[in-house]
Design a protein around this motif. Structure first.
Motif, PDB file in Angstrom:
ATOM      1  N   GLY A 161       5.009  -5.384 -10.639  1.00 23.38           N
ATOM      2  CA  GLY A 161       3.969  -4.396 -10.345  1.00 23.38           C
ATOM      3  C   GLY A 161       4.564  -3.296  -9.481  1.00 23.38           C
ATOM      4  N   ALA A 162       3.694  -2.620  -8.736  1.00 26.88           N
ATOM      5  CA  ALA A 162       4.127  -1.474  -7.940  1.00 26.88           C
ATOM      6  C   ALA A 162       5.196  -1.868  -6.918  1.00 26.88           C
ATOM      7  N   ALA A 163       4.923  -2.888  -6.112  1.00 31.66           N
ATOM      8  CA  ALA A 163       5.856  -3.257  -5.041  1.00 31.66           C
ATOM      9  C   ALA A 163       7.134  -3.868  -5.624  1.00 31.66           C
ATOM     10  N   GLY A 164       6.979  -4.746  -6.630  1.00 37.40           N
ATOM     11  CA  GLY A 164       8.141  -5.436  -7.194  1.00 37.40           C
ATOM     12  C   GLY A 164       9.124  -4.465  -7.834  1.00 37.40           C
ATOM     13  N   VAL A 195      10.950 -10.796 -12.895  1.00 39.05           N
ATOM     14  CA  VAL A 195      10.222 -11.545 -13.923  1.00 39.05           C
ATOM     15  C   VAL A 195       8.724 -11.372 -13.725  1.00 39.05           C
ATOM     16  N   ASP A 196       7.988 -11.304 -14.830  1.00 42.29           N
ATOM     17  CA  ASP A 196       6.528 -11.169 -14.762  1.00 42.29           C
ATOM     18  C   ASP A 196       5.939 -11.976 -15.914  1.00 42.29           C
ATOM     19  N   HIS A 197       4.834 -12.656 -15.638  1.00 41.84           N
ATOM     20  CA  HIS A 197       4.236 -13.472 -16.707  1.00 41.84           C
ATOM     21  C   HIS A 197       3.433 -12.620 -17.703  1.00 41.84           C
ATOM     22  N   ALA A 198       3.103 -11.393 -17.314  1.00 44.68           N
ATOM     23  CA  ALA A 198       2.272 -10.549 -18.191  1.00 44.68           C
ATOM     24  C   ALA A 198       3.111  -9.999 -19.355  1.00 44.68           C
ATOM     25  N   MET A 212      -3.996   1.114 -15.056  1.00 43.82           N
ATOM     26  CA  MET A 212      -5.461   1.247 -15.035  1.00 43.82           C
ATOM     27  C   MET A 212      -5.950   1.957 -13.761  1.00 43.82           C
ATOM     28  N   SER A 213      -5.034   2.264 -12.860  1.00 39.53           N
ATOM     29  CA  SER A 213      -5.462   2.787 -11.556  1.00 39.53           C
ATOM     30  C   SER A 213      -5.916   4.239 -11.647  1.00 39.53           C
ATOM     31  N   GLY A 214      -6.724   4.603 -10.665  1.00 35.69           N
ATOM     32  CA  GLY A 214      -7.173   5.994 -10.540  1.00 35.69           C
ATOM     33  C   GLY A 214      -7.790   6.517 -11.826  1.00 35.69           C
ATOM     34  N   GLY A 215      -8.570   5.662 -12.506  1.00 37.09           N
ATOM     35  CA  GLY A 215      -9.208   6.083 -13.751  1.00 37.09           C
ATOM     36  C   GLY A 215      -8.173   6.455 -14.807  1.00 37.09           C
ATOM     37  N   CYS A 254      -3.741   7.238 -11.921  1.00 32.19           N
ATOM     38  CA  CYS A 254      -3.001   6.692 -10.777  1.00 32.19           C
ATOM     39  C   CYS A 254      -3.008   7.612  -9.545  1.00 32.19           C
ATOM     40  N   ASN A 255      -3.827   7.234  -8.592  1.00 28.67           N
ATOM     41  CA  ASN A 255      -3.816   7.919  -7.292  1.00 28.67           C
ATOM     42  C   ASN A 255      -2.640   7.311  -6.517  1.00 28.67           C
ATOM     43  N   PHE A 256      -1.431   7.888  -6.740  1.00 28.62           N
ATOM     44  CA  PHE A 256      -0.194   7.191  -6.366  1.00 28.62           C
ATOM     45  C   PHE A 256       0.171   7.238  -4.895  1.00 28.62           C
ATOM     46  N   ALA A 306      -3.765 -10.956 -12.698  1.00 27.08           N
ATOM     47  CA  ALA A 306      -3.706 -11.329 -11.281  1.00 27.08           C
ATOM     48  C   ALA A 306      -3.793 -12.849 -11.141  1.00 27.08           C
ATOM     49  N   THR A 307      -2.976 -13.399 -10.261  1.00 24.38           N
ATOM     50  CA  THR A 307      -3.017 -14.846  -9.993  1.00 24.38           C
ATOM     51  C   THR A 307      -2.861 -15.084  -8.497  1.00 24.38           C
ATOM     52  N   GLY A 308      -3.132 -16.310  -8.095  1.00 18.81           N
ATOM     53  CA  GLY A 308      -2.951 -16.690  -6.689  1.00 18.81           C
ATOM     54  C   GLY A 308      -1.559 -17.223  -6.433  1.00 18.81           C
ATOM     55  N   ALA A 335     -13.071  -5.861  -8.101  1.00 21.46           N
ATOM     56  CA  ALA A 335     -12.486  -5.368  -6.835  1.00 21.46           C
ATOM     57  C   ALA A 335     -11.155  -4.667  -7.082  1.00 21.46           C
ATOM     58  N   GLU A 336     -10.900  -3.615  -6.302  1.00 17.00           N
ATOM     59  CA  GLU A 336      -9.591  -2.950  -6.420  1.00 17.00           C
ATOM     60  C   GLU A 336      -8.511  -3.717  -5.688  1.00 17.00           C
ATOM     61  N   VAL A 337      -8.882  -4.400  -4.630  1.00 17.19           N
ATOM     62  CA  VAL A 337      -7.848  -5.111  -3.854  1.00 17.19           C
ATOM     63  C   VAL A 337      -8.368  -6.429  -3.298  1.00 17.19           C
ATOM     64  N   GLY A 390       3.919  -6.109  -0.771  1.00 18.55           N
ATOM     65  CA  GLY A 390       2.774  -5.582  -1.519  1.00 18.55           C
ATOM     66  C   GLY A 390       1.460  -6.228  -1.110  1.00 18.55           C
ATOM     67  N   GLU A 391       0.565  -6.325  -2.076  1.00 18.25           N
ATOM     68  CA  GLU A 391      -0.814  -6.725  -1.791  1.00 18.25           C
ATOM     69  C   GLU A 391      -0.969  -8.184  -1.385  1.00 18.25           C
ATOM     70  N   VAL A 392       0.001  -9.023  -1.699  1.00 18.07           N
ATOM     71  CA  VAL A 392      -0.089 -10.446  -1.336  1.00 18.07           C
ATOM     72  C   VAL A 392      -0.059 -10.632   0.189  1.00 18.07           C
ATOM     73  N   GLY A 447      -7.930   5.618  -1.873  1.00 18.71           N
ATOM     74  CA  GLY A 447      -7.383   6.977  -1.825  1.00 18.71           C
ATOM     75  C   GLY A 447      -5.879   7.062  -1.949  1.00 18.71           C
ATOM     76  N   GLY A 448      -5.227   6.003  -2.456  1.00 22.39           N
ATOM     77  CA  GLY A 448      -3.781   6.062  -2.658  1.00 22.39           C
ATOM     78  C   GLY A 448      -2.993   5.307  -1.601  1.00 22.39           C
ATOM     79  N   HIS A 449      -3.680   4.799  -0.579  1.00 22.53           N
ATOM     80  CA  HIS A 449      -2.979   4.119   0.518  1.00 22.53           C
ATOM     81  C   HIS A 449      -2.415   2.767   0.076  1.00 22.53           C
ATOM     82  N   ASN A 450      -3.097   2.084  -0.845  1.00 26.17           N
ATOM     83  CA  ASN A 450      -2.584   0.775  -1.270  1.00 26.17           C
ATOM     84  C   ASN A 450      -1.277   0.919  -2.037  1.00 26.17           C
ATOM     85  N   PHE A 451      -1.181   1.947  -2.872  1.00 21.74           N
ATOM     86  CA  PHE A 451       0.106   2.151  -3.543  1.00 21.74           C
ATOM     87  C   PHE A 451       1.182   2.530  -2.529  1.00 21.74           C
ATOM     88  N   GLN A 452       0.826   3.347  -1.526  1.00 20.38           N
ATOM     89  CA  GLN A 452       1.854   3.728  -0.552  1.00 20.38           C
ATOM     90  C   GLN A 452       2.382   2.487   0.172  1.00 20.38           C
TER      91      GLN A 452
HETATM   92  P1  FDA Z   1       0.432  -5.600  -8.584  1.00 18.89           P
HETATM   93  O1  FDA Z   1      -0.881  -6.222  -8.891  1.00 18.89           O
HETATM   94  O2  FDA Z   1       0.641  -4.177  -8.885  1.00 18.89           O
HETATM   95  O3  FDA Z   1       1.606  -6.419  -9.321  1.00 18.89           O
HETATM   96  C1  FDA Z   1       1.659  -7.805  -9.314  1.00 18.89           C
HETATM   97  C2  FDA Z   1       2.447  -8.248 -10.535  1.00 18.89           C
HETATM   98  O4  FDA Z   1       2.684  -9.649 -10.420  1.00 18.89           O
HETATM   99  C3  FDA Z   1       1.699  -8.028 -11.843  1.00 18.89           C
HETATM  100  O5  FDA Z   1       2.534  -7.346 -12.752  1.00 18.89           O
HETATM  101  C4  FDA Z   1       1.347  -9.430 -12.304  1.00 18.89           C
HETATM  102  O6  FDA Z   1       1.343  -9.552 -13.712  1.00 18.89           O
HETATM  103  C5  FDA Z   1       2.473 -10.230 -11.678  1.00 18.89           C
HETATM  104  N1  FDA Z   1       2.127 -11.632 -11.483  1.00 18.89           N
HETATM  105  C6  FDA Z   1       1.000 -12.154 -10.944  1.00 18.89           C
HETATM  106  N2  FDA Z   1       1.054 -13.481 -10.943  1.00 18.89           N
HETATM  107  C7  FDA Z   1       2.251 -13.833 -11.493  1.00 18.89           C
HETATM  108  C8  FDA Z   1       2.873 -15.066 -11.767  1.00 18.89           C
HETATM  109  N3  FDA Z   1       2.263 -16.223 -11.484  1.00 18.89           N
HETATM  110  N4  FDA Z   1       4.101 -15.050 -12.338  1.00 18.89           N
HETATM  111  C9  FDA Z   1       4.720 -13.883 -12.659  1.00 18.89           C
HETATM  112  N5  FDA Z   1       4.167 -12.686 -12.429  1.00 18.89           N
HETATM  113  C10 FDA Z   1       2.950 -12.648 -11.830  1.00 18.89           C
HETATM  114  N6  FDA Z   1      -4.398   1.689  -5.380  1.00 18.89           N
HETATM  115  C11 FDA Z   1      -4.090   2.968  -5.047  1.00 18.89           C
HETATM  116  O7  FDA Z   1      -3.388   3.199  -4.078  1.00 18.89           O
HETATM  117  N7  FDA Z   1      -4.545   4.000  -5.846  1.00 18.89           N
HETATM  118  C12 FDA Z   1      -5.320   3.797  -6.949  1.00 18.89           C
HETATM  119  O8  FDA Z   1      -5.653   4.734  -7.683  1.00 18.89           O
HETATM  120  C13 FDA Z   1      -5.697   2.455  -7.253  1.00 18.89           C
HETATM  121  N8  FDA Z   1      -6.539   2.193  -8.290  1.00 18.89           N
HETATM  122  C14 FDA Z   1      -6.819   0.894  -8.627  1.00 18.89           C
HETATM  123  C15 FDA Z   1      -7.678   0.636  -9.688  1.00 18.89           C
HETATM  124  C16 FDA Z   1      -7.979  -0.667 -10.042  1.00 18.89           C
HETATM  125  C17 FDA Z   1      -8.940  -0.936 -11.160  1.00 18.89           C
HETATM  126  C18 FDA Z   1      -7.390  -1.734  -9.319  1.00 18.89           C
HETATM  127  C19 FDA Z   1      -7.659  -3.171  -9.697  1.00 18.89           C
HETATM  128  C20 FDA Z   1      -6.548  -1.482  -8.248  1.00 18.89           C
HETATM  129  C21 FDA Z   1      -6.265  -0.171  -7.879  1.00 18.89           C
HETATM  130  N9  FDA Z   1      -5.445   0.106  -6.773  1.00 18.89           N
HETATM  131  C22 FDA Z   1      -5.167   1.416  -6.454  1.00 18.89           C
HETATM  132  C23 FDA Z   1      -4.809  -0.974  -5.996  1.00 18.89           C
HETATM  133  C24 FDA Z   1      -3.350  -1.148  -6.473  1.00 18.89           C
HETATM  134  O9  FDA Z   1      -3.338  -1.293  -7.873  1.00 18.89           O
HETATM  135  C25 FDA Z   1      -2.710  -2.361  -5.815  1.00 18.89           C
HETATM  136  O10 FDA Z   1      -2.875  -2.311  -4.421  1.00 18.89           O
HETATM  137  C26 FDA Z   1      -1.222  -2.422  -6.140  1.00 18.89           C
HETATM  138  O11 FDA Z   1      -1.039  -2.494  -7.548  1.00 18.89           O
HETATM  139  C27 FDA Z   1      -0.573  -3.631  -5.480  1.00 18.89           C
HETATM  140  O12 FDA Z   1       0.778  -3.677  -5.861  1.00 18.89           O
HETATM  141  P2  FDA Z   1       1.533  -5.075  -5.980  1.00 18.89           P
HETATM  142  O13 FDA Z   1       2.851  -4.775  -6.568  1.00 18.89           O
HETATM  143  O14 FDA Z   1       1.445  -5.808  -4.709  1.00 18.89           O
HETATM  144  O15 FDA Z   1       0.671  -5.909  -7.035  1.00 18.89           O
END
Ligand code: FDA
Length: 391
Positions: free
Chosen positions: A12-15, A32-35, A44-47, A50-52, A168-170, A334-336, A363-365, A373-378
């Motif tokens: 994802g973003a952080a990885g 590696v990613d399971h998706a 899917m972010s920011g409609g 991406c509000n990056f 998303a997973t735990g 939820a977004e986060v 990242g978000e974990v 407003g883009g702070h989570n991506f930052q």
């Molecule tokens: P992220 O969720 O991006 O990546 C996690 C990755 O881990 C995924 O690719 C997933 O498939 C993988 N993964 C999970 N479990 C796994 C497993 N068991 N094995 C292998 N891989 C696994 N923020 C912002 O700043 N501006 C915005 O515009 C938006 N808009 C927005 C819209 C919507 C609908 C959502 C749900 C969220 C947002 N956000 C946002 C929040 C933002 O998307 C979020 O904070 C970041 O993507 C977090 O980045 P991470 O890399 O931590 O997790």
């Protein structure tokens, strides 16, 4: 068995930011990613745009049990660094409002940027690659759908629990617990509120109407739009408030922020003594909202007949309308995810765990949750960069 300097779980973003940073430092990196594809939440972010990042990102835009934790990473990889990267890749963008930067085209521009940066660092990215076993040791051993690997540094970037249908997973939270790291109890944040049936009965048919409010909750306040929905209240003000809300607590809305209601009534009643309050309010609120408030909570009389106690009641119900949500729409929308791996377990400089050398959470974990407003991506970029520089 293949050995890597760094393995990152979660593309994802952080990885991806962490991978690109480490790869460009000459580290041999596998993500590696399971998706079935990378960066689904970015897409899917920011409609879809991406509000990056946000021009005003700073520690005050985050919630964490330790409000100082994010400062180091945010200072070492700022919004200006990410904007420079976006510009280097020729991605057109614009400021929507309040410093929020969006792509002009599609969010896929940002995923393309991250993958190009990974390529430049020689990073290998594997999707559809679930992790079936993991042993944290020196070296760390992970078993995946594509076979077993070992690595010196293992980075967990699996994100939060929101939007399970997007992958998303735990995983990260469960791993942290299994390894004896403290995880602060999570819940959905940046999420719409649901209302108890009785209150919803009075408001649900206003669904689709938006009102400029100031929402106050848990010591925080946000002046933005609230939106009535079929299930309760949404819109930026309510999403922001949800990050500070605890179940059972009340939320207070000022439906007329910045307006002195008493002065407005006094001024209007000189010329229009027979005007009903709901019609006056209709100049400042959507008419149907004004009518509804006057039907249920605010005395609707001709202005000349409003008593002192009527005015007090009107002020109370319009400037400090307080309600108790029945809950939120939860992780499905939820977004986060609020909270997560306790920052006390991590180095604020590198995001490495203190108990398990060579193991990182980014990242978000982690228990760092940004405002809308883009702070989570930052935070994702900054924490990914911090770990990518250290591994
Ligand atoms: P992220 O969720 O991006 O990546 C996690 C990755 O881990 C995924 O690719 C997933 O498939 C993988 N993964 C999970 N479990 C796994 C497993 N068991 N094995 C292998 N891989 C696994 N923020 C912002 O700043 N501006 C915005 O515009 C938006 N808009 C927005 C819209 C919507 C609908 C959502 C749900 C969220 C947002 N956000 C946002 C929040 C933002 O998307 C979020 O904070 C970041 O993507 C977090 O980045 P991470 O890399 O931590 O997790």
């Amino acid at each position: 068995m293949s050995h890597y300097d760094v393995i990152i779980i979660g593309a994802g973003a952080a990885g991806l930011m962490c991978a690109a940073t480490a790869g460009q430092r000459g580290r041999r990196v596998l993500v590696v990613d399971h998706a079935n594809k990378v960066g689904k939440k970015i897409l899917m972010s920011g409609g879809g745009r991406c509000n990056f990042t946000n021009l005003h990102t700073g520690p005050e835009h985050f919630r964490s049990a330790n409000p100082h934790f994010m400062k180091s990473a945010l200072a070492r990889y700022t919004q200006w660094d990410f904007i420079a990267l976006v510009e280097r890749h020729g991605i057109p963008y614009h400021e929507k409002k309040d410093g929020q930067l969006f792509c002009d085209r599609k969010a896929r521009d940002i995923v393309g940027l991250l993958l190009a940066e990974c390529r430049e660092g020689g990073v290998e990215v594997r999707t559809k690659c679930p992790v079936t076993n993991l042993e944290v040791d020196a070296p760390h051993r992970i078993t995946t759908g594509l076979g077993p690997f070992t690595c010196d540094a293992l980075v967990i970037a699996t994100g939060g629990l929101s939007i399970p249908r997007m992958g998303a997973t735990g995983f990260g939270l469960e791993l942290a617990e299994r390894l004896g790291l403290r995880v602060l109890p999570t819940r959905a944040a940046l999420v719409p509120f649901t209302l108890p049936d009785k209150l919803l009965g009075k408001l649900a048919d206003l669904a689709g109407i938006s009102v400029a409010v100031e929402a106050r909750c848990g010591g925080a306040s946000f002046r933005e739009a609230a939106l009535f929905t079929h299930r309760g209240l949404s819109g930026p003000a309510m999403l922001q408030a949800s990050t500070y809300w605890e179940p059972g607590e009340a939320v207070t809305l000022d439906l007329l922020p910045g307006l002195d209601l008493r002065e407005t009534v006094e001024a209007a009643r000189r010329n229009h003594p027979h005007l009903h309050l709901k019609n006056l309010l209709g100049d400042f609120l959507p008419k149907r909202v004004a009518q509804r408030w006057c039907a249920h909570w605010v005395p609707d009389k001709p202005l000349a007949r409003l008593s002192e106690s009527d005015l007090e009641k009107a002020e109370e119900r319009l400037h400090r309308w307080t309600f108790k949500p029945s809950g939120t729409e939860g992780y499905a929308t939820a977004e986060v995810t609020l909270r997560g791996v306790d920052t006390a377990e991590l180095s604020s400089k590198t995001l490495e765990t203190k108990r398990h050398p060579g193991l990182y959470f980014i990242g978000e974990v982690v228990d760092v949750t940004g405002h809308l407003g883009g702070h989570n991506f930052q935070w994702a970029w900054a924490s990914g960069h911090a770990a990518g520089t250290a591994v």
